[in-house]
Design a protein around this motif. Structure first.
Motif, PDB file in Angstrom:
ATOM      1  N   PHE B 179       0.836  -1.196   0.000  1.00  0.00           N
ATOM      2  CA  PHE B 179       0.000   0.000   0.000  1.00  0.00           C
ATOM      3  C   PHE B 179       0.875   1.253   0.000  1.00  0.00           C
ATOM      4  O   PHE B 179       0.618   2.201  -0.768  1.00  0.00           O
ATOM      5  CB  PHE B 179      -0.908  -0.025   1.234  1.00  0.00           C
ATOM      6  CG  PHE B 179      -1.982   1.007   1.222  1.00  0.00           C
ATOM      7  CD1 PHE B 179      -3.062   0.879   0.374  1.00  0.00           C
ATOM      8  CD2 PHE B 179      -1.913   2.103   2.051  1.00  0.00           C
ATOM      9  CE1 PHE B 179      -4.052   1.825   0.358  1.00  0.00           C
ATOM     10  CE2 PHE B 179      -2.904   3.053   2.043  1.00  0.00           C
ATOM     11  CZ  PHE B 179      -3.973   2.922   1.195  1.00  0.00           C
ATOM     12  N   TRP B 186       1.617   6.616  -6.837  1.00  0.00           N
ATOM     13  CA  TRP B 186       0.523   7.521  -7.172  1.00  0.00           C
ATOM     14  C   TRP B 186       1.030   8.953  -7.276  1.00  0.00           C
ATOM     15  O   TRP B 186       0.683   9.702  -8.185  1.00  0.00           O
ATOM     16  CB  TRP B 186      -0.531   7.414  -6.068  1.00  0.00           C
ATOM     17  CG  TRP B 186      -1.845   8.024  -6.391  1.00  0.00           C
ATOM     18  CD1 TRP B 186      -2.296   8.413  -7.613  1.00  0.00           C
ATOM     19  CD2 TRP B 186      -2.885   8.283  -5.475  1.00  0.00           C
ATOM     20  NE1 TRP B 186      -3.567   8.891  -7.512  1.00  0.00           N
ATOM     21  CE2 TRP B 186      -3.943   8.831  -6.221  1.00  0.00           C
ATOM     22  CE3 TRP B 186      -3.024   8.107  -4.097  1.00  0.00           C
ATOM     23  CZ2 TRP B 186      -5.149   9.200  -5.603  1.00  0.00           C
ATOM     24  CZ3 TRP B 186      -4.216   8.469  -3.508  1.00  0.00           C
ATOM     25  CH2 TRP B 186      -5.267   9.011  -4.259  1.00  0.00           C
TER      26      TRP B 186
ATOM     27  N   TYR C   4     -11.969   5.654  -4.135  1.00  0.00           N
ATOM     28  CA  TYR C   4     -10.859   5.475  -3.209  1.00  0.00           C
ATOM     29  C   TYR C   4     -11.370   5.227  -1.797  1.00  0.00           C
ATOM     30  O   TYR C   4     -10.834   4.414  -1.053  1.00  0.00           O
ATOM     31  CB  TYR C   4      -9.952   6.699  -3.238  1.00  0.00           C
ATOM     32  CG  TYR C   4      -9.175   6.837  -4.515  1.00  0.00           C
ATOM     33  CD1 TYR C   4      -8.075   6.032  -4.758  1.00  0.00           C
ATOM     34  CD2 TYR C   4      -9.543   7.752  -5.480  1.00  0.00           C
ATOM     35  CE1 TYR C   4      -7.371   6.140  -5.927  1.00  0.00           C
ATOM     36  CE2 TYR C   4      -8.849   7.872  -6.655  1.00  0.00           C
ATOM     37  CZ  TYR C   4      -7.764   7.064  -6.873  1.00  0.00           C
ATOM     38  OH  TYR C   4      -7.055   7.165  -8.042  1.00  0.00           O
ATOM     39  N   VAL C  38      -6.030  -3.507  -1.640  1.00  0.00           N
ATOM     40  CA  VAL C  38      -4.803  -2.855  -2.114  1.00  0.00           C
ATOM     41  C   VAL C  38      -4.654  -3.033  -3.620  1.00  0.00           C
ATOM     42  O   VAL C  38      -4.246  -2.110  -4.335  1.00  0.00           O
ATOM     43  CB  VAL C  38      -3.580  -3.388  -1.349  1.00  0.00           C
ATOM     44  CG1 VAL C  38      -2.309  -2.829  -1.937  1.00  0.00           C
ATOM     45  CG2 VAL C  38      -3.662  -3.013   0.083  1.00  0.00           C
ATOM     46  N   PHE C  39      -5.030  -4.239  -4.132  1.00  0.00           N
ATOM     47  CA  PHE C  39      -4.944  -4.438  -5.577  1.00  0.00           C
ATOM     48  C   PHE C  39      -5.863  -3.466  -6.303  1.00  0.00           C
ATOM     49  O   PHE C  39      -5.509  -2.888  -7.330  1.00  0.00           O
ATOM     50  CB  PHE C  39      -5.331  -5.868  -5.961  1.00  0.00           C
ATOM     51  CG  PHE C  39      -4.465  -6.914  -5.343  1.00  0.00           C
ATOM     52  CD1 PHE C  39      -3.201  -6.602  -4.898  1.00  0.00           C
ATOM     53  CD2 PHE C  39      -4.911  -8.210  -5.209  1.00  0.00           C
ATOM     54  CE1 PHE C  39      -2.403  -7.554  -4.330  1.00  0.00           C
ATOM     55  CE2 PHE C  39      -4.114  -9.172  -4.642  1.00  0.00           C
ATOM     56  CZ  PHE C  39      -2.865  -8.841  -4.193  1.00  0.00           C
ATOM     57  N   PHE C  41      -6.810  -0.611  -5.254  1.00  0.00           N
ATOM     58  CA  PHE C  41      -6.216   0.714  -5.159  1.00  0.00           C
ATOM     59  C   PHE C  41      -5.144   0.892  -6.231  1.00  0.00           C
ATOM     60  O   PHE C  41      -5.103   1.924  -6.916  1.00  0.00           O
ATOM     61  CB  PHE C  41      -5.622   0.877  -3.758  1.00  0.00           C
ATOM     62  CG  PHE C  41      -4.800   2.121  -3.583  1.00  0.00           C
ATOM     63  CD1 PHE C  41      -5.401   3.360  -3.532  1.00  0.00           C
ATOM     64  CD2 PHE C  41      -3.428   2.046  -3.463  1.00  0.00           C
ATOM     65  CE1 PHE C  41      -4.646   4.496  -3.378  1.00  0.00           C
ATOM     66  CE2 PHE C  41      -2.666   3.177  -3.304  1.00  0.00           C
ATOM     67  CZ  PHE C  41      -3.286   4.401  -3.260  1.00  0.00           C
ATOM     68  N   LEU C  42      -4.314  -0.150  -6.408  1.00  0.00           N
ATOM     69  CA  LEU C  42      -3.258  -0.050  -7.419  1.00  0.00           C
ATOM     70  C   LEU C  42      -3.869   0.088  -8.812  1.00  0.00           C
ATOM     71  O   LEU C  42      -3.395   0.873  -9.636  1.00  0.00           O
ATOM     72  CB  LEU C  42      -2.366  -1.285  -7.366  1.00  0.00           C
ATOM     73  CG  LEU C  42      -1.374  -1.341  -6.222  1.00  0.00           C
ATOM     74  CD1 LEU C  42      -0.619  -2.648  -6.250  1.00  0.00           C
ATOM     75  CD2 LEU C  42      -0.397  -0.203  -6.305  1.00  0.00           C
ATOM     76  N   ILE C  45      -5.146   3.701  -9.303  1.00  0.00           N
ATOM     77  CA  ILE C  45      -4.232   4.815  -9.520  1.00  0.00           C
ATOM     78  C   ILE C  45      -3.711   4.843 -10.946  1.00  0.00           C
ATOM     79  O   ILE C  45      -3.209   5.863 -11.390  1.00  0.00           O
ATOM     80  CB  ILE C  45      -3.047   4.817  -8.528  1.00  0.00           C
ATOM     81  CG1 ILE C  45      -2.228   3.539  -8.649  1.00  0.00           C
ATOM     82  CG2 ILE C  45      -3.492   5.025  -7.123  1.00  0.00           C
ATOM     83  CD1 ILE C  45      -1.065   3.501  -7.710  1.00  0.00           C
TER      84      ILE C  45
END
Lengths: 145, 512, 112
Positions: B179, B186, C4, C38-39, C41-42, C45
């Motif tokens: 994370f 990002w 998000y 988390v995946f 989130f990746l 982005i």
């Protein structure tokens, strides 16, 4: 592990071959379309897992299969590494360099070594997933005993 | 020369993949090849350390050159700190592999053991070599997943429970690290550590965002390094594993995946800040003090040693953290250098003497079949080599003069006094004294007391290879004291200290 | 932004599962929740509004691509998570064999 009913067995017989071919398609077209080694390998493993689940198997057979698939897994990943190391001896001597001619975009045989990498990754992932499945199945059988 | 760098990753991985295939056919292949490969790599790393140190080598995997100054390839970076860590990993790995030859024979799945050991060492070599954030995560996971399996290698109740605990906490840590890396990507759209440091330096950053990322990364790597609030898995995992694996875990793994990563990211990537260094020092002090107090009450040898690892890691963290704080406050550079030198010196010392102590504990368990201090005694006559080496290591860990532990602790304490951290200096001395008391208990109950063992059991010295590893590490315990002398120090530790002192040099060496 | 926040909520759900559940399998499911958040989130982005899939094909027109690097990262991370999860599950099965239960409160030999 017990097998399933005749309907499931028959359908599995029909479907698993197609799944296997589809997995190979995904692997070989990995550098042209979405997918590639990992996705295709997962499909390959799926076709094997389906067969084992439908037809059932006893503990001895499972153990034997697990040994075989883990050897295949080790060999495939070793071949992958050899492909990478070969770049150390060819051309500019850089690890993991793409040393084959690139070809034209969109052809099946293009992008240098990447299709070869994809093939070995596909075999590796298929064998690894199948090994994981077999290991868990063996544990389950042992618990039930 | 630069091709040699990749060998540190290629050779262990190739061995790991070959062992399950060839080891089935040829009995003995797995033992020999693992020990040989590790010996070769340790010789290679020492050679690199002595001959080519002041330079920084970068190796672009796949040969992708940067486009418009933006790095594309995954970089392997060999600088002073990486070389230093490589020596620690491969040296301890070689001795652990030699020790395993007789020790692991009583387990069934020998092939799996050696393959996993190779994977673990390969992963750790990758962690210290890589210059890419995501690659760091991948290698870290290779090393850590192999260690999960090795902890559970005995497949008994305790091992499985310890491994399950370790895996849950390790899994959480990995997720937090991933994370944090995602957050960095990002913001900066780059994964190369040097490039990220440049972008963070040259652009306006939202402060809250950076702090958020740093907290995630510190928590993740702190969990892997078992700093105090996150330490719960360490005593279980390190005491349940087979002895050579405990040596690798305690001696190398927590340092590489925890402390090395924290050091690399927070010295060379993020800009040094007072807040982060204060957090690191506080974590270090807490683990140093609480670890030793928890260790005093233990009766299980390996559990006692595991808590001491926790406490000794505190010294390393304090040394590095003090240097960071002094640098962040623009304090005197020599004191900061001394402090970082002390931290790194203690790191290699701890790897050697704690590795040796775990090997001794394994030897005792190998012969007596118990790890409980109350059930053993009088071993000094039946196991003279184990006794003498463990005495040396115990004196080293408690900081008695001719041994290496004394000098590194002395330097950390000196640096703390020079940097006006009087409380830290006092605590370091206090913890050292309690450590001595704890190890006197270890020595007394295992080697001197009347024999408590069931009669009829004959205890003699362990096989040759186990003795060889222990004696070699004991000699290193004495020999590393030489690092304090100017001539030796400049070659071995100073390049690593320089990398951490000139925090910007990492960027300039790689990107230009 | 909503995406998000939802993603982070999933993360918190995973932590909640790990902290409160007593069943080993449920703990593993909680861990998977965290991983997948988390995946997600990746993958988020790398997303660009209106971007095309990043594949170079014959009739290729210039335009916005979504960022392919996070996608590659997600794939790699999924493979790693697969290995870690299968390892955890096999441990859970082995533990069940030894103790006859999945309840972690009853699996506590190691103390102190």
């Amino acid at each position: 592990m017990k097998g399933m009913s005749i309907i499931v067995k028959k359908v599995t017989q029909l479907v698993s071959g197609l799944m296997f071919l589809y997995g190979i398609y995904i692997i070989t077209h990995g550098h042209l379309t979405p997918g590639g080694g990992f996705a295709g390998g997962a499909i390959l493993a799926g076709s094997f897992i389906l067969l084992v689940l439908a037809f059932g198997s006893d503990l001895l057979k499972l153990k034997k299969r697990e040994e075989g698939s883990s050897v295949v897994e080790s060999l495939a990943i070793f071949a992958f590494l050899i492909l990478g190391v070969m770049a150390l001896f060819i051309g500019t001597h850089v690890f993991f360099k793409n040393y084959l001619p690139a070809g034209t975009v969109g052809n099946l045989i293009s992008a240098g070594v990447i299709p070869l990498y994809n093939i070995f990754v596909g075999i590796e992932v298929g064998a690894a997933l199948f090994t994981i499945f077999l290991a868990l199945a063996i544990f389950k059988e042992e618990v039930l005993e | 020369m630069s091709t040699l760098v990749t060998l540190f990753v290629i050779l262990p991985l190739a061995t790991a993949f070959l062992i399950p295939v060839i080891g089935r056919v040829i009995n003995g292949f797995q033992r020999t090849i693992t020990a040989l490969i590790f010996l070769f790599l340790s010789i290679l790393s020492v050679y690199i350390l002595i001959n080519v140190n002041p330079h920084i080598y970068t190796y672009k995997i796949g040969g992708w050159e940067p486009v418009n100054g933006i790095p594309i390839a995954i970089y392997f970076v060999l600088d002073g700190l990486s070389t230093f860590m490589l020596v620690v990993i491969n040296l301890i790995g070689a001795f652990a592999a030699l020790y395993s030859i007789p020790y692991i024979k009583r387990f069934t799945a020998e092939n799996n053991y050696y393959a996993l050991l190779c994977l673990m060492v390969g992963g750790m070599n990758g962690v210290v070599l890589t210059g890419d954030l995501f690659n760091l995560y991948v290698f870290l996971e290779i090393a850590v997943i192999a260690s999960y399996a090795l902890v559970a290698f005995g497949v008994e109740r305790e091992e499985l429970e310890a491994s399950f605990k370790y895996q849950i906490l390790g899994g959480i840590a990995s997720i937090l690290i991933l994370f944090g890396i995602g957050m960095l990507y990002w913001n900066t759209k780059s994964l190369n550590i040097a490039d990220v440091s440049d972008i963070l330096k040259n652009t306006e950053n939202n402060k809250a965002y950076l702090v958020f990322t740093q907290v995630f990364l510190i928590t993740g790597f702190g969990l892997k390094a078992a700093l105090f609030p996150f330490h719960a898995w360490l005593p279980d995992a390190h005491s349940s594993a087979p002895a050579p694996v405990s040596t690798m875990l305690s001696g190398v793994l927590i340092k590489v995946v925890g402390i090395y990563s924290i050091t690399r990211l927070f010295f060379n990537m993020f800009e040094i800040s007072v807040e982060v260094s204060t957090i690191i020092i506080v974590l270090g002090v807490i683990s140093m003090v609480f670890g030793v107090f928890l260790a005093v009450g233990q009766w299980d040898i390996k559990r006692l040693l595991a808590y001491h690892s926790n406490s000794q890691m505190g010294y390393v963290i304090i040394g590095l953290g003090m240097g960071m704080l002094i640098l962040a406050n623009n304090g005197s550079k020599p004191v900061a250098a001394l402090s970082i030198f002390g931290g790194l010196f203690h790191l290699i010392n701890h790897a050697v003497f704690k590795g040796l102590l775990f090997l001794n504990a394994g030897a005792i368990e190998f012969k007596t079949g118990t790890r409980n201090l109350k059930e053993m005694g009088g071993l000094s006559e039946s196991m003279p080599l184990t006794y003498s080496t463990s005495l040396g290591a115990s004196l080293a860990i408690s900081g008695i003069p001719p041994f290496n532990g004394f000098f590194s602790k002395l330097i950390i304490i000196l640096a703390a006094i020079k940097g006006h951290f009087y409380l830290l200096a006092f605590l370091a001395v206090l913890v050292s004294i309690i450590t001595l008391a704890s190890f006197m208990k270890f020595q007394k109950f295992s080697f001197f007391n009347k024999a408590n063992l069931s009669p009829g059991r004959k205890i003699n010295e362990v096989p040759f290879f186990m003795c060889f590893s222990m004696v070699a590490l004991a000699i290193l315990c004495l020999g590393l004291s030489l690092l304090i002398f100017p001539g030796v120090r400049e070659i071995i530790i100073d390049p690593a200290v320089d990398v951490l002192m000139n925090t910007g040099s990492y960027f300039s060496a790689i990107m230009e | 932004m909503t995406l998000y926040i939802l993603c982070f909520t999933l993360f918190l759900v995973g932590i909640y599962g790990i902290l409160t559940q007593r069943n080993m399998i449920k703990i593993i499911i909680g861990l998977s929740f965290m991983e997948f958040s988390v995946f997600l989130f990746l993958a988020l982005i790398g997303y660009i509004e209106g971007g095309a899939a990043p594949i170079l094909s014959k009739n290729f027109e210039s335009g916005n691509f979504v960022d392919p690097l996070p996608q590659a990262m997600v794939l790699t991370a999924i493979v790693i998570a697969l290995a870690a999860n299968s390892m955890l599950l096999s441990m859970a099965v082995k533990l069940y064999r030894k103790y006859g239960t999945f309840d972690i409160r009853k699996i506590s030999q190691l103390k102190g």
